[in-house]
Design a protein around this motif. Structure first.
Motif, PDB file in Angstrom:
ATOM      1  N   PRO A  73       5.810  21.245  -0.414  1.00  0.00           N
ATOM      2  CA  PRO A  73       5.762  21.373  -1.884  1.00  0.00           C
ATOM      3  C   PRO A  73       4.820  22.469  -2.355  1.00  0.00           C
ATOM      4  O   PRO A  73       5.042  23.085  -3.387  1.00  0.00           O
ATOM      5  N   ASN A  74       3.728  22.718  -1.581  1.00  0.00           N
ATOM      6  CA  ASN A  74       2.763  23.733  -1.982  1.00  0.00           C
ATOM      7  C   ASN A  74       2.912  25.026  -1.202  1.00  0.00           C
ATOM      8  O   ASN A  74       2.134  25.965  -1.401  1.00  0.00           O
ATOM      9  N   ASN A  75       3.903  25.089  -0.297  1.00  0.00           N
ATOM     10  CA  ASN A  75       4.139  26.305   0.480  1.00  0.00           C
ATOM     11  C   ASN A  75       5.508  26.882   0.132  1.00  0.00           C
ATOM     12  O   ASN A  75       5.701  27.398  -0.943  1.00  0.00           O
ATOM     13  N   THR A  76       6.475  26.740   1.031  1.00  0.00           N
ATOM     14  CA  THR A  76       7.820  27.259   0.771  1.00  0.00           C
ATOM     15  C   THR A  76       8.727  26.132   0.297  1.00  0.00           C
ATOM     16  O   THR A  76       8.875  25.114   0.973  1.00  0.00           O
ATOM     17  N   ARG A  77       9.349  26.328  -0.901  1.00  0.00           N
ATOM     18  CA  ARG A  77      10.373  25.408  -1.405  1.00  0.00           C
ATOM     19  C   ARG A  77      11.740  26.051  -1.227  1.00  0.00           C
ATOM     20  O   ARG A  77      11.880  27.260  -1.429  1.00  0.00           O
ATOM     21  N   VAL A  78      12.744  25.247  -0.891  1.00  0.00           N
ATOM     22  CA  VAL A  78      14.070  25.791  -0.582  1.00  0.00           C
ATOM     23  C   VAL A  78      15.130  25.015  -1.351  1.00  0.00           C
ATOM     24  O   VAL A  78      15.065  23.790  -1.460  1.00  0.00           O
ATOM     25  N   GLY A  79      16.110  25.772  -1.905  1.00  0.00           N
ATOM     26  CA  GLY A  79      17.296  25.192  -2.517  1.00  0.00           C
ATOM     27  C   GLY A  79      18.541  25.821  -1.920  1.00  0.00           C
ATOM     28  O   GLY A  79      18.501  26.959  -1.438  1.00  0.00           O
ATOM     29  N   VAL A  80      19.676  25.113  -1.918  1.00  0.00           N
ATOM     30  CA  VAL A  80      20.935  25.620  -1.362  1.00  0.00           C
ATOM     31  C   VAL A  80      22.032  25.451  -2.408  1.00  0.00           C
ATOM     32  O   VAL A  80      22.198  24.361  -2.966  1.00  0.00           O
ATOM     33  N   VAL A  81      22.773  26.557  -2.675  1.00  0.00           N
ATOM     34  CA  VAL A  81      23.906  26.560  -3.612  1.00  0.00           C
ATOM     35  C   VAL A  81      25.098  27.146  -2.875  1.00  0.00           C
ATOM     36  O   VAL A  81      24.993  28.213  -2.272  1.00  0.00           O
ATOM     37  N   GLN A  82      26.253  26.458  -2.914  1.00  0.00           N
ATOM     38  CA  GLN A  82      27.468  27.055  -2.367  1.00  0.00           C
ATOM     39  C   GLN A  82      28.413  27.396  -3.510  1.00  0.00           C
ATOM     40  O   GLN A  82      28.392  26.774  -4.565  1.00  0.00           O
ATOM     41  N   PHE A  91      21.295  21.121  -3.051  1.00  0.00           N
ATOM     42  CA  PHE A  91      20.000  20.526  -3.378  1.00  0.00           C
ATOM     43  C   PHE A  91      19.110  21.583  -4.006  1.00  0.00           C
ATOM     44  O   PHE A  91      19.269  22.779  -3.756  1.00  0.00           O
ATOM     45  N   SER A  92      18.183  21.146  -4.883  1.00  0.00           N
ATOM     46  CA  SER A  92      17.352  22.069  -5.647  1.00  0.00           C
ATOM     47  C   SER A  92      16.016  22.280  -4.957  1.00  0.00           C
ATOM     48  O   SER A  92      15.711  21.691  -3.912  1.00  0.00           O
ATOM     49  N   LEU A  93      15.177  23.143  -5.559  1.00  0.00           N
ATOM     50  CA  LEU A  93      13.871  23.465  -5.001  1.00  0.00           C
ATOM     51  C   LEU A  93      12.962  22.227  -4.908  1.00  0.00           C
ATOM     52  O   LEU A  93      12.059  22.180  -4.077  1.00  0.00           O
ATOM     53  N   LYS A  94      13.178  21.233  -5.767  1.00  0.00           N
ATOM     54  CA  LYS A  94      12.292  20.070  -5.786  1.00  0.00           C
ATOM     55  C   LYS A  94      12.855  18.874  -5.005  1.00  0.00           C
ATOM     56  O   LYS A  94      12.209  17.832  -4.926  1.00  0.00           O
ATOM     57  N   THR A  95      14.071  19.034  -4.391  1.00  0.00           N
ATOM     58  CA  THR A  95      14.726  17.878  -3.763  1.00  0.00           C
ATOM     59  C   THR A  95      14.012  17.433  -2.481  1.00  0.00           C
ATOM     60  O   THR A  95      13.700  16.257  -2.293  1.00  0.00           O
ATOM     61  N   MET A 126      20.203  32.304 -11.495  1.00  0.00           N
ATOM     62  CA  MET A 126      19.264  32.885 -12.454  1.00  0.00           C
ATOM     63  C   MET A 126      18.960  31.908 -13.590  1.00  0.00           C
ATOM     64  O   MET A 126      17.791  31.756 -13.984  1.00  0.00           O
ATOM     65  N   ASN A 127      19.978  31.232 -14.128  1.00  0.00           N
ATOM     66  CA  ASN A 127      19.808  30.407 -15.328  1.00  0.00           C
ATOM     67  C   ASN A 127      19.485  28.939 -15.034  1.00  0.00           C
ATOM     68  O   ASN A 127      18.980  28.233 -15.916  1.00  0.00           O
ATOM     69  N   VAL A 128      19.782  28.465 -13.795  1.00  0.00           N
ATOM     70  CA  VAL A 128      19.602  27.040 -13.500  1.00  0.00           C
ATOM     71  C   VAL A 128      18.668  26.825 -12.313  1.00  0.00           C
ATOM     72  O   VAL A 128      17.648  26.150 -12.416  1.00  0.00           O
ATOM     73  N   ALA A 129      19.015  27.417 -11.129  1.00  0.00           N
ATOM     74  CA  ALA A 129      18.276  27.115  -9.903  1.00  0.00           C
ATOM     75  C   ALA A 129      16.805  27.496 -10.011  1.00  0.00           C
ATOM     76  O   ALA A 129      15.924  26.755  -9.579  1.00  0.00           O
ATOM     77  N   PHE A 130      16.515  28.666 -10.614  1.00  0.00           N
ATOM     78  CA  PHE A 130      15.131  29.107 -10.758  1.00  0.00           C
ATOM     79  C   PHE A 130      14.587  28.715 -12.130  1.00  0.00           C
ATOM     80  O   PHE A 130      14.205  29.561 -12.930  1.00  0.00           O
ATOM     81  N   THR A 131      14.590  27.430 -12.436  1.00  0.00           N
ATOM     82  CA  THR A 131      13.999  26.926 -13.666  1.00  0.00           C
ATOM     83  C   THR A 131      12.990  25.844 -13.312  1.00  0.00           C
ATOM     84  O   THR A 131      13.039  25.247 -12.227  1.00  0.00           O
ATOM     85  N   GLU A 132      12.099  25.594 -14.238  1.00  0.00           N
ATOM     86  CA  GLU A 132      11.058  24.590 -14.000  1.00  0.00           C
ATOM     87  C   GLU A 132      11.669  23.207 -13.763  1.00  0.00           C
ATOM     88  O   GLU A 132      11.176  22.423 -12.951  1.00  0.00           O
TER      89      GLU A 132
END
Length: 705
Positions: A73-82, A91-95, A126-132
């Motif tokens: 959580p405090n290092n590398t966060r990963v999300g995957v979109v197909q 799954f999103s960056l916070k999953t 741009m509009n969804v995955a990289f949002t708070e």
């Protein structure tokens, strides 16, 4: 927009990407590189061109990259979109907070297997995955890794540029059939660090091995002979040279050259620039002095010394002065004294008609029958007509200071040359009205008996059967239709045309074919008979590509029903009908333009064959839906649809299941026509009475004068 971090961190992300598949997850035997904190999102192409075993290679490719990163959580966060024709977040960056849960989720991904809408996927990231809300952190680098095997079916350059402007660093990995130009359009510069192309999915692992030693490289600025003249800056496994302020790096990438701001034009000196490395000072030419701003120059004012002896005005010039005279005066040969001139006699005036001169000045005047304008120069003829200083009953024709009278069309001038007598045009001309002629002052119009409509020629009458429509047919030319079935589609179109009253003033027909793109075969304005249209239809060539029905609806809405392509103006209330023929699911979204078409007043019909999707047909069709769409499983049965399909604006004359509902029905049009004609007759009577009353008042006013 996020602020991009230092180039050192960017270099680390580059090497993290290009290490690719250096090693699949192992039991903790190797120490991981400290790669974070980074917010990383994979965009994985799952279009139908990616075969199942290739998608498995892509799945392993992601796992291998994740194994080189410090996940947390405090290092590398990963999300995957197909993505394919649609976009789906796996799954999103916070999953996930650890590598094991990510790997389990990745192994459960099911490919979408549709088109290749890469631009749509970048826009989603741009509009969804990289949002708070999805777990994106402020002031942490955003990195997107796009893996694709094909050419995008939509535009990527603009949306990728917008994403990069928002601080997203994009890496583009192409495999096998990928298009290098599209990869470069998506990726961040420099392309040699962000664009990668391998020949096949099987080579991805070999492709990454050559970079695995660079991820945790030594500080080459400290431990190597870097050769930088001024400053060496390290990045993982590499370094680059920088220069001190006031210097710029040469093409050799090591030595530095002084920046000459003067020669490069990067200064704001008005006259002379004196350069030093990275700085400059200003100076002035001879005869000028430098102002307090140390940039601009002012000519030395010799007139201010008080020894010029000019009669009127002194003007300083470089290293001296000269005398000039005021407007309307001439400088004499001594170069100091001035003499008044006659501007009128010398033609130095701009009076339109008469110039009246005084020493050094002039005034303007006008000839008889004209008046001087506010500019005091030009003249305007006195218009007795516009000023109401006439006694013409209808038309006043003006000449400077006088006038003559005339009458409107349908009237004749009486012997007094002032008043007019109305001519009954219904009795004096060949009006051509089929039923009844109604005279109006200077004109006439035709009306029809109850139950009939006045036709476009303004004279003849007819029933609703001769009512007009503007019809545009959108036919599916995708590869799934097949050539022999496409010939049946063209025969279907011609059966529809046979049921219409085609003419320049009757029904107009336009044809559009669509697949992965849209092509107007002929617009509404091109052909004026059924035989011409049917001949043109049989010459249409099969496109044989994708199925972009939404794009076709957009084209119809924006182009096919425009007046430029032959659609008649909306204020004429001629029904506009669109008929969509398709054999399969659309590869793009139809919702927006199907709705816009119906909101624009276009009555939409949907005809589906074979694998056509009923939900899409219903979404295209107008209300009531059951009467505006047809479906059959076999192309050979579409002739039956054509027999039952009758596009007509009169409900009582429609046949079969389909009926076009139009608020301007025949009986309403006739009722409107009768009411309008009665209102016009009443209005004409009132206007004639008002004209007589105005004439009486005017005569009373004239008699009082």
């Amino acid at each position: 927009m996020k602020t991009r971090t230092s180039r050192t961190l960017c270099g680390l992300l580059v090497l993290t990407l290009i290490v690719f598949t250096a090693a699949r997850p192992k039991a903790g035997s190797e120490q991981k590189c400290k790669s974070g904190p980074v917010d990383l999102v994979f965009l994985i192409d799952s279009s139908r061109s990616v075969r199942p075993h290739e998608f498995e290679t892509m799945r392993k490719f992601m796992i291998d990259i994740l194994d080189t990163l410090d996940i947390g959580p405090n290092n590398t966060r990963v999300g995957v979109v197909q993505y394919s024709s649609q976009v789906r977040s796996e799954f999103s960056l916070k999953t996930h907070k650890n590598l094991e849960s990510m790997v389990k989720n990745i192994n459960q991904i099911i490919p979408l297997a549709q088109g290749t809408m890469t631009g749509l996927a970048i826009k989603y990231v741009m509009n969804v995955a990289f949002t708070e809300q999805e777990g994106d952190r402020p002031k942490v680098p955003n990195v997107a890794v796009i893996v694709t095997d094909g050419r995008p079916q939509d535009r990527v350059a603009e949306v990728a540029s917008e994403a990069r402007d928002k601080g997203i660093e994009i890496f583009a990995v192409g495999v096998a059939r990928a298009d290098m130009a599209s990869l470069r359009a998506m990726a961040s510069p420099p392309f040699e660090d962000h664009v990668f192309l391998v020949e096949s999915f099987d080579l991805i692992h070999q492709f990454g091995l050559q970079f695995q030693d660079k991820l945790c490289g030594v500080d080459l600025c400290v431990e190597s002979d870097h050769g930088c003249e001024h400053i060496c800056e390290s990045s993982p496994g590499s370094f680059h040279c920088l220069c001190l302020p006031g210097y710029t790096l040469n093409q050799d990438g090591k030595t530095c050259a002084a920046i000459d701001l003067c020669s490069e034009g990067k200064h704001d000196c008005e006259q002379i620039c004196i350069s030093s490395p990275g700085v400059y000072t200003c100076a002035c030419n001879q005869g000028y002095t430098l102002n307090q701003d140390k940039k601009t120059c002012t000519v030395i004012d010799y007139c201010s010394f008080g020894n010029h002896s000019c009669d009127q005005e002194c003007v300083s010039v470089l290293n001296g002065y000269h005398c000039i005279c005021n407007e309307g005066h001439r400088l004499l040969e001594d170069g100091k004294t001035c003499q008044a001139i006659d501007l009128c006699s010398e033609g130095k005036h701009d009076c339109e008609q008469i110039c009246i001169s005084s020493p050094g000045v002039y005034t303007c005047a006008c000839n008889q029958g004209y008046t001087l304008n506010q500019d005091k120069k030009t003249c305007t003829a006195i218009d007795l007509c516009s000023e109401g200083k006439h006694d013409c009953e209808q038309i006043c024709i003006s000449s400077p200071g006088s006038f003559s009278c005339d009458c409107n069309r349908g009237f004749k001038l009486n012997e007094d040359k002032r008043t007019c007598t109305n001519l009954d045009l219904c009795n004096t001309v060949e009006h051509g009205c089929q039923h009844r002629c109604i005279s109006t002052p200077g004109s006439y119009y035709c009306i029809c008996p109850e139950g009939q409509l006045l036709q476009e020629d303004g004279r003849s009458c007819g029933t609703c059967k001769s009512a007009n429509i503007d019809l545009v047919l959108l036919i599916d030319g995708s590869k799934s239709v097949r050539p022999q079935n496409f010939e049946l589609v063209k025969k279907f179109v011609n059966q529809v045309v046979d049921s219409l009253d085609v003419s320049p003033h009757g029904t107009r027909v336009g044809l559009v074919q669509y697949s992965s793109r849209v092509r107007t075969e002929f617009p509404l304005s091109m052909y004026h008979s059924a035989d011409e249209i049917k001949a043109a239809v049989m010459k249409v060539e099969y496109m044989e590509k994708g199925t972009m029905t939404g794009l076709a609806l957009k084209h119809m809405l924006e182009n096919s029903f425009s007046e430029a392509e032959g659609a008649r103006p909306a204020n004429r209330n001629i029904p506009r009908i669109g008929l969509v023929f398709t054999d399969g699911r659309s590869q793009d979204d139809i919702t927006e333009f199907a709705k816009m078409a119906k909101e624009a007043g276009i009555t939409m019909y949907a005809v589906g064959v074979g694998k056509a999707v009923e939900d899409e047909l219903r979404e295209i069709a107008s209300e009531p839906v059951e009467k505006h769409f047809y479906y059959t499983t076999d192309f050979s049965a579409i002739s039956t649809i054509a027999e039952n399909l009758k596009l007509n604006v009169c409900p009582e004359e429609s046949q079969g299941e389909i009926e076009v509902k139009d608020p301007c029905s025949c009986e309403n049009l006739v009722e409107f026509q009768q009411v309008t004609m009665n209102s016009l007759e009443q209005l004409t009577t009132r206007m004639l009475g008002l004209t007589a009353r105005l004439e009486q008042l005017e005569n009373q006013l004239l008699s009082r004068k």
